[in-house]
Design a protein around this motif. Sequence first.
Motif, mmCIF file in Angstrom:
data_model
loop_
_atom_site.group_PDB
_atom_site.id
_atom_site.type_symbol
_atom_site.label_atom_id
_atom_site.label_comp_id
_atom_site.label_asym_id
_atom_site.label_seq_id
_atom_site.Cartn_x
_atom_site.Cartn_y
_atom_site.Cartn_z
ATOM 1 N N MET A 1 9.090 -3.728 4.911
ATOM 2 C CA MET A 1 7.881 -3.259 4.271
ATOM 3 C C MET A 1 7.434 -4.225 3.184
ATOM 4 N N LEU A 2 8.364 -4.787 2.440
ATOM 5 C CA LEU A 2 7.994 -5.725 1.387
ATOM 6 C C LEU A 2 7.207 -6.889 1.962
ATOM 7 N N LEU A 3 7.632 -7.380 3.112
ATOM 8 C CA LEU A 3 6.913 -8.485 3.737
ATOM 9 C C LEU A 3 5.539 -8.053 4.219
ATOM 10 N N LYS A 4 5.343 -6.761 4.452
ATOM 11 C CA LYS A 4 4.027 -6.258 4.836
ATOM 12 C C LYS A 4 3.109 -6.159 3.622
ATOM 13 N N CYS A 5 3.646 -5.900 2.455
ATOM 14 C CA CYS A 5 2.840 -5.730 1.238
ATOM 15 C C CYS A 5 2.294 -7.053 0.734
ATOM 16 N N ILE A 6 3.104 -8.073 0.734
ATOM 17 C CA ILE A 6 2.691 -9.353 0.178
ATOM 18 C C ILE A 6 1.456 -9.893 0.904
ATOM 19 N N PRO A 7 1.412 -9.865 2.247
ATOM 20 C CA PRO A 7 0.196 -10.356 2.903
ATOM 21 C C PRO A 7 -1.051 -9.564 2.537
ATOM 22 N N LEU A 8 -0.910 -8.278 2.205
ATOM 23 C CA LEU A 8 -2.073 -7.501 1.805
ATOM 24 C C LEU A 8 -2.726 -8.086 0.556
ATOM 25 N N PHE A 9 -1.918 -8.563 -0.356
ATOM 26 C CA PHE A 9 -2.475 -9.126 -1.570
ATOM 27 C C PHE A 9 -3.145 -10.468 -1.296
ATOM 28 N N PHE A 10 -2.601 -11.232 -0.345
ATOM 29 C CA PHE A 10 -3.246 -12.481 0.040
ATOM 30 C C PHE A 10 -4.513 -12.206 0.843
ATOM 31 N N LEU A 11 -4.488 -11.168 1.683
ATOM 32 C CA LEU A 11 -5.672 -10.761 2.416
ATOM 33 C C LEU A 11 -6.787 -10.409 1.443
ATOM 34 N N ALA A 12 -6.430 -9.761 0.365
ATOM 35 C CA ALA A 12 -7.422 -9.404 -0.642
ATOM 36 C C ALA A 12 -8.112 -10.650 -1.176
ATOM 37 N N GLN A 13 -7.349 -11.700 -1.437
ATOM 38 C CA GLN A 13 -7.931 -12.959 -1.912
ATOM 39 C C GLN A 13 -8.947 -13.493 -0.913
ATOM 40 N N LEU A 14 -8.588 -13.472 0.367
ATOM 41 C CA LEU A 14 -9.487 -13.973 1.397
ATOM 42 C C LEU A 14 -10.748 -13.125 1.495
ATOM 43 N N LEU A 15 -10.599 -11.817 1.397
ATOM 44 C CA LEU A 15 -11.759 -10.931 1.478
ATOM 45 C C LEU A 15 -12.730 -11.188 0.342
ATOM 46 N N ILE A 16 -12.190 -11.393 -0.827
ATOM 47 C CA ILE A 16 -13.056 -11.641 -1.976
ATOM 48 C C ILE A 16 -13.799 -12.957 -1.797
ATOM 49 N N ALA A 17 -13.113 -13.964 -1.320
ATOM 50 C CA ALA A 17 -13.759 -15.256 -1.087
ATOM 51 C C ALA A 17 -14.818 -15.131 0.007
ATOM 52 N N ALA A 18 -14.512 -14.393 1.055
ATOM 53 C CA ALA A 18 -15.445 -14.242 2.167
ATOM 54 C C ALA A 18 -16.648 -13.384 1.805
ATOM 55 N N LYS A 128 14.097 -3.132 -4.032
ATOM 56 C CA LYS A 128 13.577 -3.144 -2.666
ATOM 57 C C LYS A 128 13.220 -1.724 -2.233
ATOM 58 N N THR A 129 14.088 -0.782 -2.521
ATOM 59 C CA THR A 129 13.822 0.616 -2.184
ATOM 60 C C THR A 129 12.575 1.108 -2.910
ATOM 61 N N LEU A 130 12.437 0.736 -4.153
ATOM 62 C CA LEU A 130 11.263 1.115 -4.945
ATOM 63 C C LEU A 130 9.982 0.551 -4.327
ATOM 64 N N LEU A 131 10.010 -0.712 -3.939
ATOM 65 C CA LEU A 131 8.819 -1.370 -3.401
ATOM 66 C C LEU A 131 8.425 -0.887 -2.016
ATOM 67 N N THR A 132 9.348 -0.263 -1.314
ATOM 68 C CA THR A 132 9.076 0.125 0.072
ATOM 69 C C THR A 132 9.044 1.634 0.285
#
Length: 172
Positions: A1-18, A128-132
């Motif tokens: 799940m942690l690896l799923k969260c990090i891309p969401l924050f990068f996706l946000a950067q791309l959305l804002i730029a787009a 890790k448990t907290l983040l997921t």
Amino acid sequence: MLLKCIPLFFLAQLLIAAAKPTNPHLFNSDDPLQRELERQAKEETVHLLDSLFRSQIAYFSEVKAALNPQTKRSQDISLYITRLNQAIAEKDMDKKDQMWLDTFEEFKDSPLLLNRESETGLTDSQYKTLLTGQKLQDISTKFVTDVADYFWQIAKISGKVVGNGISSGNQS
């Protein structure tokens, strides 16, 4: 799940730029319908940005609630949440975008999603448990839904823009 969260924050950067038009003069039109469609597109973008900020606030508020308020990570998260709330309060899309970029720059070196026991007071396993946790997964799922809704709305608006352009071209 942690690896799923990090891309969401990068996706946000791309959305804002787009979300920002690369050539704002393309939409400069005396046509009231075109101006209204541009206003709607900006409104949808602001709505998405605010949704992104609220999702991050909800996510990090959940993380922060489990941390000792005296830890560095808790204090970093408090500052991050403050910056996101300030961005939500801003009504101008360009200023909102700049505030987000400034916030991202400010926190890019702060490992909000990584554990340093000295900064969190938690073991790697606990963090890790907290983040997921399930609530955090729900927040991430809602954000993905908001992004899909945004693209659907923008596609509909874009279709109207193209249709209006074709109609205007046929009248010439």
